[in-house]
Write an enzyme that holds these catalytic residues in place. Structure first.
Site, short mmCIF file in Angstrom:
data_model
loop_
_atom_site.label_atom_id
_atom_site.label_comp_id
_atom_site.label_asym_id
_atom_site.label_seq_id
_atom_site.Cartn_x
_atom_site.Cartn_y
_atom_site.Cartn_z
N GLU A 142 -3.06 -10.26 4.26
CA GLU A 142 -4.80 -9.89 4.65
C GLU A 142 -5.43 -10.63 4.72
O GLU A 142 -5.92 -11.04 6.15
CB GLU A 142 -5.14 -8.38 3.99
N GLU A 150 0.75 -0.99 -0.48
CA GLU A 150 0.05 -0.33 0.26
C GLU A 150 1.01 1.12 -0.10
O GLU A 150 1.06 2.45 -0.51
CB GLU A 150 -1.14 0.30 0.91
C1 1HE Z 1 6.92 -8.54 12.04
C2 1HE Z 1 6.26 -7.88 10.64
C3 1HE Z 1 5.16 -7.81 11.12
C4 1HE Z 1 8.11 -8.79 10.86
N1 1HE Z 1 4.60 -7.25 12.25
N2 1HE Z 1 6.40 -8.10 13.37
N3 1HE Z 1 1.76 -8.08 7.07
C5 1HE Z 1 2.59 -10.09 7.35
O1 1HE Z 1 1.53 -10.36 7.43
C6 1HE Z 1 4.04 -10.21 6.74
C7 1HE Z 1 4.45 -10.32 8.04
N4 1HE Z 1 6.21 -11.29 8.25
C8 1HE Z 1 6.35 -11.81 7.21
O2 1HE Z 1 5.45 -13.10 6.06
C9 1HE Z 1 7.74 -12.23 7.10
O3 1HE Z 1 8.05 -11.60 9.04
C10 1HE Z 1 8.92 -11.94 6.59
C11 1HE Z 1 8.83 -11.82 4.39
C12 1HE Z 1 8.63 -9.72 5.74
C13 1HE Z 1 10.19 -11.85 6.67
O4 1HE Z 1 11.03 -12.86 6.63
P1 1HE Z 1 12.17 -13.15 7.87
O5 1HE Z 1 12.17 -14.79 7.72
O6 1HE Z 1 13.42 -11.85 6.49
O7 1HE Z 1 12.17 -12.03 9.06
P2 1HE Z 1 10.79 -12.82 9.80
O8 1HE Z 1 11.92 -13.97 11.19
O9 1HE Z 1 9.73 -13.65 9.75
O10 1HE Z 1 10.65 -12.07 11.01
C14 1HE Z 1 12.09 -11.02 12.42
C15 1HE Z 1 11.10 -10.56 13.25
O11 1HE Z 1 10.45 -8.77 12.39
C16 1HE Z 1 10.35 -11.06 13.55
O12 1HE Z 1 10.54 -10.08 14.87
P3 1HE Z 1 11.36 -11.40 16.62
O13 1HE Z 1 10.95 -10.36 17.51
O14 1HE Z 1 10.46 -12.69 15.73
O15 1HE Z 1 12.54 -11.32 15.59
C17 1HE Z 1 9.05 -11.00 13.35
O16 1HE Z 1 7.79 -10.83 14.59
C18 1HE Z 1 8.89 -9.49 12.93
N5 1HE Z 1 8.03 -9.23 11.90
N6 1HE Z 1 7.44 -8.70 9.79
C19 1HE Z 1 5.23 -7.82 13.23
N7 1HE Z 1 4.70 -7.17 10.21
C20 1HE Z 1 -3.10 -0.93 7.43
S1 1HE Z 1 -3.91 -2.52 6.97
C21 1HE Z 1 -1.65 -3.13 6.04
C22 1HE Z 1 -2.70 -4.67 7.06
C23 1HE Z 1 -1.25 -5.52 6.69
O17 1HE Z 1 -0.39 -4.82 6.32
S2 1HE Z 1 -1.26 -7.26 6.75
C24 1HE Z 1 0.01 -7.81 6.60
C25 1HE Z 1 1.07 -7.96 7.59
#
Ligand code: 1HE
Length: 262
Positions: free
Chosen positions: A132, A112
């Site tokens: 989402e 977005e």
């Molecule tokens: C996060 C987030 C996040 C990572 N919010 N903390 N977005 C999603 O559904 C995407 C969710 N994220 C992922 O699918 C993956 O993290 C990635 C593909 C982006 C990256 O993968 P990777 O293997 O490089 O990293 P990771 O090990 O999954 O994440 C590293 C850290 O970032 C980890 O935290 P840690 O404390 O355990 O190290 C994750 O929890 C954190 N992290 N993404 C919070 N999104 C206005 S409406 C909009 C609606 C949306 O955007 S919905 C989509 C949300």
């Protein structure tokens, strides 16, 4: 400002490079970060004639900070979404054209955010998704308005319903990125494009970023009328006259044939 940085870059130091600095959380958009982006784009330095936005680390942006997702009633949900709209509107309809430098995850709210910029340069590590659907929510950062205008309703529907992930080439072929480059070229290409954009007459840049999308949303009858007004205003600016005179005096660059070897 703690989760983004801004520096003036490019040969004329007239490009504002804004970097999201939450690599540990894959540049996920927390509420304070969305507010920071809002302020950044509302208060760009006056020297900035174009901007580049990118993310620190390997990913552009993992979307909404899911750690902040909590029970919101409908009224709170609406206000939350409207804050994102306000922030991203400052990007799409701000004072200068904005170029996104995309890499790794461009996901959910990250897509977005990218779709509110004017030119998107992606490197080959980039992937696009709208998780989402799987998270039980809906886009709220203007995605349903902007993304179909770029890739079409059917492709967005597929991404949201099936969780389909587009790779860099598929995203490029869908029109998300206008440029696709090797990872080590990403920032250089985005800044070079921004520097090129910064050379244009400011009124032309403003007309392209503010009038063009609005004209495209109008009926043909209204669009032709609006276009005639905008073109008359743009060409009456002293800078436009000087640029036309320079071409006629053989002092301006000609349009070059594209390099066919690429
Ligand atoms: C996060 C987030 C996040 C990572 N919010 N903390 N977005 C999603 O559904 C995407 C969710 N994220 C992922 O699918 C993956 O993290 C990635 C593909 C982006 C990256 O993968 P990777 O293997 O490089 O990293 P990771 O090990 O999954 O994440 C590293 C850290 O970032 C980890 O935290 P840690 O404390 O355990 O190290 C994750 O929890 C954190 N992290 N993404 C919070 N999104 C206005 S409406 C909009 C609606 C949306 O955007 S919905 C989509 C949300």
């Amino acid at each position: 400002m703690s989760e983004t940085t801004l520096e003036l870059v490019g040969k004329d130091k007239n490009v504002a490079l804004i970097t999201i600095k939450r690599a540990a959380k894959r540049n996920a958009l927390s509420d304070p970060l969305v507010e920071e982006l809002h302020d950044r784009f509302r208060n760009l330095p006056k020297e900035a004639k174009a901007a580049v936005i990118t993310g620190d680390g390997e990913h552009f942006c993992a979307g909404l900070d899911l750690g902040e997702l909590r029970e919101r009633d409908a009224a709170e949900g609406i206000l939350h979404s409207r804050r994102w709209h306000a922030a991203f509107e400052n990007i799409q309809f701000g004072p200068v054209p904005v170029i996104a430098a995309l890499k790794g995850a461009v996901v959910g709210g990250g897509l977005e955010l990218a779709s509110s910029t004017h030119i998107r340069v992606a490197d080959k590590t980039t992937f696009y998704a709208l998780p989402e659907g799987s998270r039980g929510i809906f886009v709220g950062g203007g995605g349903s308005v902007r993304i179909p205008r770029i890739i079409g309703v059917s492709k967005m529907t597929d991404m949201m319903l099936t969780g389909r992930v587009l790779n860099a080439q598929e995203g490029h072929d869908s029109g998300i990125s206008q440029y696709l480059v090797e990872p080590d070229q990403l920032l250089e290409k985005a800044i070079a494009l921004a520097s090129r954009v910064a050379e244009n007459a400011p009124l032309t840049n403003y007309s392209v970023t503010h009038a063009l999308p609005r004209i495209a949303d109008q009926t043909m009858t209204e669009g032709f009328m609006t276009e005639s007004f905008i073109s008359a205003i743009a060409q009456s600016a002293p800078e436009a006259k000087a640029r036309l005179r320079a071409f006629l005096d053989d002092k301006a660059n000609k349009v070059q044939r594209p390099d066919q070897s690429k």
